[in-house]
Design an enzyme around this catalytic site. Structure first.
Site, PDB file in Angstrom:
ATOM      1  N   TYR A  38     -40.305 -23.958  33.353  1.00 36.35           N
ATOM      2  CA  TYR A  38     -40.151 -25.082  34.268  1.00 36.35           C
ATOM      3  C   TYR A  38     -41.479 -25.456  34.907  1.00 36.35           C
ATOM      4  O   TYR A  38     -42.326 -24.605  35.164  1.00 36.35           O
ATOM      5  CB  TYR A  38     -39.182 -24.717  35.393  1.00 36.35           C
ATOM      6  CG  TYR A  38     -37.761 -24.527  34.946  1.00 36.35           C
ATOM      7  CD1 TYR A  38     -37.124 -25.486  34.163  1.00 36.35           C
ATOM      8  CD2 TYR A  38     -37.042 -23.399  35.314  1.00 36.35           C
ATOM      9  CE1 TYR A  38     -35.816 -25.311  33.765  1.00 36.35           C
ATOM     10  CE2 TYR A  38     -35.725 -23.215  34.925  1.00 36.35           C
ATOM     11  CZ  TYR A  38     -35.123 -24.180  34.145  1.00 36.35           C
ATOM     12  OH  TYR A  38     -33.823 -24.010  33.753  1.00 36.35           O
ATOM     13  N   ARG A 224     -39.753 -37.872  33.644  1.00 32.23           N
ATOM     14  CA  ARG A 224     -39.944 -36.501  33.180  1.00 32.23           C
ATOM     15  C   ARG A 224     -38.990 -36.274  32.025  1.00 32.23           C
ATOM     16  O   ARG A 224     -38.059 -37.049  31.811  1.00 32.23           O
ATOM     17  CB  ARG A 224     -39.700 -35.481  34.287  1.00 32.23           C
ATOM     18  CG  ARG A 224     -38.275 -35.431  34.788  1.00 32.23           C
ATOM     19  CD  ARG A 224     -38.106 -34.394  35.893  1.00 32.23           C
ATOM     20  NE  ARG A 224     -38.207 -33.028  35.393  1.00 32.23           N
ATOM     21  CZ  ARG A 224     -37.167 -32.283  35.009  1.00 32.23           C
ATOM     22  NH1 ARG A 224     -35.929 -32.767  35.070  1.00 32.23           N
ATOM     23  NH2 ARG A 224     -37.331 -31.051  34.576  1.00 32.23           N
TER      24      ARG A 224
HETATM   25  C1  HEM Z   1     -33.137 -37.554  41.877  1.00 34.77           C
HETATM   26  C2  HEM Z   1     -32.433 -37.474  40.793  1.00 34.77           C
HETATM   27  C3  HEM Z   1     -32.004 -36.186  40.132  1.00 34.77           C
HETATM   28  C4  HEM Z   1     -30.722 -35.845  39.855  1.00 34.77           C
HETATM   29  C5  HEM Z   1     -29.482 -36.671  40.164  1.00 34.77           C
HETATM   30  C6  HEM Z   1     -30.761 -34.550  39.215  1.00 34.77           C
HETATM   31  C7  HEM Z   1     -29.630 -33.871  38.800  1.00 34.77           C
HETATM   32  C8  HEM Z   1     -29.624 -32.631  38.214  1.00 34.77           C
HETATM   33  C9  HEM Z   1     -28.440 -31.906  37.855  1.00 34.77           C
HETATM   34  C10 HEM Z   1     -27.019 -32.414  38.082  1.00 34.77           C
HETATM   35  C11 HEM Z   1     -28.821 -30.744  37.298  1.00 34.77           C
HETATM   36  C12 HEM Z   1     -27.897 -29.649  36.762  1.00 34.77           C
HETATM   37  C13 HEM Z   1     -27.636 -28.641  37.841  1.00 34.77           C
HETATM   38  C14 HEM Z   1     -26.490 -27.724  37.458  1.00 34.77           C
HETATM   39  O1  HEM Z   1     -26.730 -26.777  36.704  1.00 34.77           O
HETATM   40  O2  HEM Z   1     -25.368 -27.972  37.939  1.00 34.77           O
HETATM   41  C15 HEM Z   1     -30.263 -30.710  37.289  1.00 34.77           C
HETATM   42  C16 HEM Z   1     -31.046 -29.693  36.787  1.00 34.77           C
HETATM   43  C17 HEM Z   1     -32.431 -29.669  36.876  1.00 34.77           C
HETATM   44  N1  HEM Z   1     -33.238 -30.611  37.478  1.00 34.77           N
HETATM   45 FE1  HEM Z   1     -32.645 -32.325  38.334  1.00 34.77          FE
HETATM   46  N2  HEM Z   1     -32.050 -34.131  39.112  1.00 34.77           N
HETATM   47  C18 HEM Z   1     -32.851 -35.094  39.655  1.00 34.77           C
HETATM   48  C19 HEM Z   1     -34.220 -35.065  39.733  1.00 34.77           C
HETATM   49  C20 HEM Z   1     -35.013 -34.019  39.290  1.00 34.77           C
HETATM   50  C21 HEM Z   1     -36.450 -34.020  39.344  1.00 34.77           C
HETATM   51  C22 HEM Z   1     -37.338 -35.128  39.883  1.00 34.77           C
HETATM   52  C23 HEM Z   1     -36.861 -32.844  38.824  1.00 34.77           C
HETATM   53  C24 HEM Z   1     -38.313 -32.464  38.705  1.00 34.77           C
HETATM   54  C25 HEM Z   1     -38.812 -31.322  38.417  1.00 34.77           C
HETATM   55  C26 HEM Z   1     -35.669 -32.103  38.416  1.00 34.77           C
HETATM   56  C27 HEM Z   1     -35.659 -30.855  37.809  1.00 34.77           C
HETATM   57  C28 HEM Z   1     -34.543 -30.200  37.336  1.00 34.77           C
HETATM   58  C29 HEM Z   1     -34.592 -28.946  36.600  1.00 34.77           C
HETATM   59  C30 HEM Z   1     -35.842 -28.174  36.235  1.00 34.77           C
HETATM   60  C31 HEM Z   1     -33.256 -28.597  36.310  1.00 34.77           C
HETATM   61  C32 HEM Z   1     -32.776 -27.418  35.473  1.00 34.77           C
HETATM   62  C33 HEM Z   1     -32.616 -28.006  34.093  1.00 34.77           C
HETATM   63  C34 HEM Z   1     -32.410 -27.080  32.921  1.00 34.77           C
HETATM   64  O3  HEM Z   1     -32.923 -25.986  32.857  1.00 34.77           O
HETATM   65  O4  HEM Z   1     -31.762 -27.540  31.983  1.00 34.77           O
HETATM   66  N3  HEM Z   1     -34.564 -32.856  38.720  1.00 34.77           N
HETATM   67  N4  HEM Z   1     -30.732 -31.886  37.868  1.00 34.77           N
END
Ligand code: HEM
Ligand code: FES
Lengths: 358, 313
Positions: A38, A224
């Site tokens: 990450y 991203r």
């Molecule tokens: C503002 C809008 C965003 C929404 C609505 C959003 C939504 C989500 C959701 C729903 C998850 C899954 C969480 C779960 O396991 O239940 C997730 C995972 C994640 N998000 Fe976001 N996110 C947003 C922005 C960002 C941004 C800007 C980053 C920048 C680094 C980010 C980084 C991550 C990472 C690293 C994960 C874990 C993903 C993985 O390993 O597959 N998110 N996000």
């Protein structure tokens, strides 16, 4: 530019999906290096990038019609997949205006918008739609403005309200959740909805990302890439429908993996909306099967190295444990150990025809 | 990357000997981008010895993108920007601006907003107050100024009505403790004015337990700052960093190879070792200890305390 749409694709049983050579070469392959962990991998969302998937603000490709159809089917069965909280009324219209304007700018042959004061006429050629409505008056549209426009664009969309130094998930059109529940996350703050992603939380990823997003400015969107692996080209892998798709994870064998296991990439873009100060988030999902990806030698080699060396806690969070060894074994055959160039570009202009020995 | 707007001065209106109100329209008859209350505009001002880029809050924006209104104070200590606006701009003058940004937006959940302005710091607050009033939402507006300017500010605040808006001559004319104590729960403070005043608002309110996230100060995004010079230890070159330029921009325009991604102090890609000088950290990447050590800088957002900085580049 003309796109040859794949009209007969199916993202649920019986699956039917493939990428043309051109679609494969424009795929937003998510690994710029041979290993992955990450990071706050956010950059300005300017038109243009390492593959053609980065050429537009809201990318339209050969799967457009089929994806809109898949969304329509799911919304018919489960209308709550599109839910917007009442205080996001202005943000809905903001989002409609932004998406329409950018689609017209990027695809003038496919979409047109005629504005006569508040009277707008939107023409969507691929879907064969033409509607005249009064901007700001939801009763002149067949459904709410956010639902209306997100039914006509690829990828999921969410609306975030900014308050108390945080972002709140106050609107969703999500028909392709990658193993989370949009209904559960609705109304949550940035740190709350990211709560399950404990590894990234501990790395401080979300604190930094939030501080960055709070300062996001109108006209300067950012993007991203995120990724996971999905069995079959299925958009709706939501937490609530786990019983439907979860068992697929046990079906991967060395024989079917090339066709059945998919790298699922989310090209996520974020936009500050000018009239409401909300943030629009587009999770634009791309599928490519392992068999398809390995037609690009650099990507086959790199995918092998990334998955082979993936930290186990990431594999566990992403739900890959069950088939990861099979995947790594399959990919090993495509990794001759030669170096890969930095960055995600495929480094080739055309693909060798399928079936030809290497 | 940044979109530029061409603007035309449509009206100019001297409110007092030092306060000038300008109404700006699009120079090419386009619709101006819509803005949220609290937004500001950065004007390119072609002063004699170069160019100045000054930020001005938009006090009012016309519906449908017809105009922006700003108020500019001519300050005797100005390095030429506000003097240029006062002396050189006339009706029909054309000037360039960057698309508006907002670091002082309203929040949908605020039960009430308490506005505290000092001098020309009134400008963003006027837009916030007007938006609240138009939506029939509660606000309270306190404005500080010198006794001579009291009538001008009273007329600027007149639309909000007595009991809602109040102008105070002199900085001790109002007791913050009493003011803060009688605010209902769910009140957000918005303050803009001299640093000392904003600092006082912040200290007194937080001391009473006011949540810091509900106190908003105008910062114009704190993008720029004092100019400084960087020395590149490996190549020996020196590069000036202008007040409205980031260190990263300066290095890039001098063709110094440096990697970057987010350009907002979050990703860590641009981290650069510092050999001499004191960095002024503005990023979210370095830890508190790393910041205190002064050994690293994130050039996409951070600057220098003092006139120079030596980097290991
Ligand atoms: C503002 C809008 C965003 C929404 C609505 C959003 C939504 C989500 C959701 C729903 C998850 C899954 C969480 C779960 O396991 O239940 C997730 C995972 C994640 N998000 Fe976001 N996110 C947003 C922005 C960002 C941004 C800007 C980053 C920048 C680094 C980010 C980084 C991550 C990472 C690293 C994960 C874990 C993903 C993985 O390993 O597959 N998110 N996000
Ligand atoms: S470019 Fe991301 S921290 Fe500087």
């Amino acid at each position: 530019m003309s796109i040859c749409f794949h009209r007969d694709e199916k993202f649920r049983v019986p699956f039917h999906f493939s990428n043309s050579d051109a679609a494969l070469l424009r795929f937003p392959f998510p690994f710029p290096e041979d290993s992955y962990t990450y990071s706050v991998n956010i950059e300005p969302h300017t038109r243009g990038g390492p593959t053609e998937a980065f050429s537009a603000q809201f990318d339209v490709d050969e799967h457009y019609i089929a994806e809109c159809q898949d969304r329509a089917e799911l919304l018919a069965a489960e209308p709550s997949r599109c839910t917007v909280l009442p205080h996001m009324h202005d943000a809905e219209w903001d989002a409609l205006e932004l998406i329409m304007s950018d689609m017209v700018k990027d695809y003038p042959d496919l979409f047109t918008l005629t504005r006569d004061g508040d009277q707008w006429t939107w023409h969507n050629r691929p879907l064969g739609l033409q509607d005249t409505f009064t901007f700001g008056n939801a009763s002149t549209l067949p459904c709410g403005p956010f639902e209306y426009i997100t039914r006509q664009a690829q990828g999921d969309f969410t609306l975030q309200d900014q308050r108390d130094g945080n972002l709140f998930l106050d609107g969703v059109t999500v028909t392709g959740a990658a193993d989370y529940s949009p209904a559960f996350d609705l109304g949550m703050s940035f740190d709350e909805w990211h709560g399950p992603a404990t590894v990234a939380t501990e790395m401080g990823i979300f604190d930094r990302a939030l501080q960055y997003l709070l300062k996001l400015q109108v006209g300067r969107p950012v993007r991203r890439l995120n990724w996971t692996l999905t069995v079959n080209p299925r958009f709706d892998t939501s937490a609530e429908n786990y019983p439907v798709w979860g068992p697929d994870r046990t079906t991967i064998t060395p024989d079917n993996i090339g066709n059945s296991l998919f790298l699922r990439v989310e090209l996520q873009s974020l936009y500050r909306l000018p009239g409401s100060n909300a943030i629009l988030f587009n999770i634009r999902t791309y599928f490519a099967s392992f068999g398809e990806l390995c037609r690009v030698p650099k990507w086959g080699r790199r995918l092998h190295r990334v998955l082979r060396d993936l930290p186990p806690e990431l594999a566990a969070y992403k739900g890959l444990v069950r088939f990861l060894p099979t995947a790594v074994a399959y990919l090993a055959a495509f990794d001759d150990g030669s170096p890969t160039s930095p960055g995600i570009a495929p480094d080739i202009q055309s693909l060798r025809p399928v079936g030809c020995p290497a | 990357m940044m979109d530029t707007l061409a603007l035309r001065v449509a009206e100019r209106d001297l409110l007092s000997p030092t306060l000038l109100r300008l109404r700006l329209t699009s120079a090419n008859a386009n619709k101006l981008p819509s803005v949220t209350p609290g937004s500001h505009l950065v004007l390119d001002l072609p002063v004699k010895d170069g160019a100045r880029r000054n930020a001005y809050s938009i006090t009012q924006a016309g519906k449908g993108g017809t105009f922006y209104e700003i108020i500019v104070r001519h300050s005797p200590t100005s390095r030429g920007g506000s003097a240029f606006v006062h002396k050189e701009l006339t009706v029909d003058s054309i000037l360039n601006a960057s698309c508006p940004s907002n670091f002082l937006a309203l929040e949908s959940t605020a039960k009430k907003i308490l506005l505290i302005g000092g001098g020309v710091g009134v400008t963003p607050l006027l837009a916030l107050a007007r938006a609240r009033m138009e939506r029939g939402e509660t606000l309270e507006f306190h404005q500080f100024c010198t006794p001579e300017e009291k009538p001008v500010f009273e007329s600027l605040l007149a639309p909000f009505g007595q009991g809602v808006a109040c102008v105070h001559a002199g900085r001790n004319a109002l007791d913050f403790q009493t003011l803060f104590r009688r605010q209902p729960l769910g009140t957000y403070i918005y303050t803009c004015g001299p640093n000392a005043m904003m600092e006082r608002v912040l200290t007194e309110a937080t001391a009473m337990g006011w949540p810091e996230r509900r106190i908003h100060q105008e910062s114009f995004g704190a993008g720029g700052g004092n100019p400084f010079t960087v020395t590149l230890a490996r190549t020996g070159g020196t590069i000036p960093v202008a007040e409205d330029q980031t260190l990263l921009d300066a290095l890039e325009s001098a063709d110094v190879p440096i990697t970057s991604l987010c350009r907002g102090g979050a990703c860590g890609m641009c981290r650069t070792p510092v050999l001499a000088g004191t960095p002024e950290h503005r990023d979210h990447f370095l830890s508190a200890d790393e910041k205190a050590s002064g050994r690293w800088i994130m050039p996409c957002v951070s600057r220098a305390h003092g006139a120079c900085l030596t980097l290991d580049l």
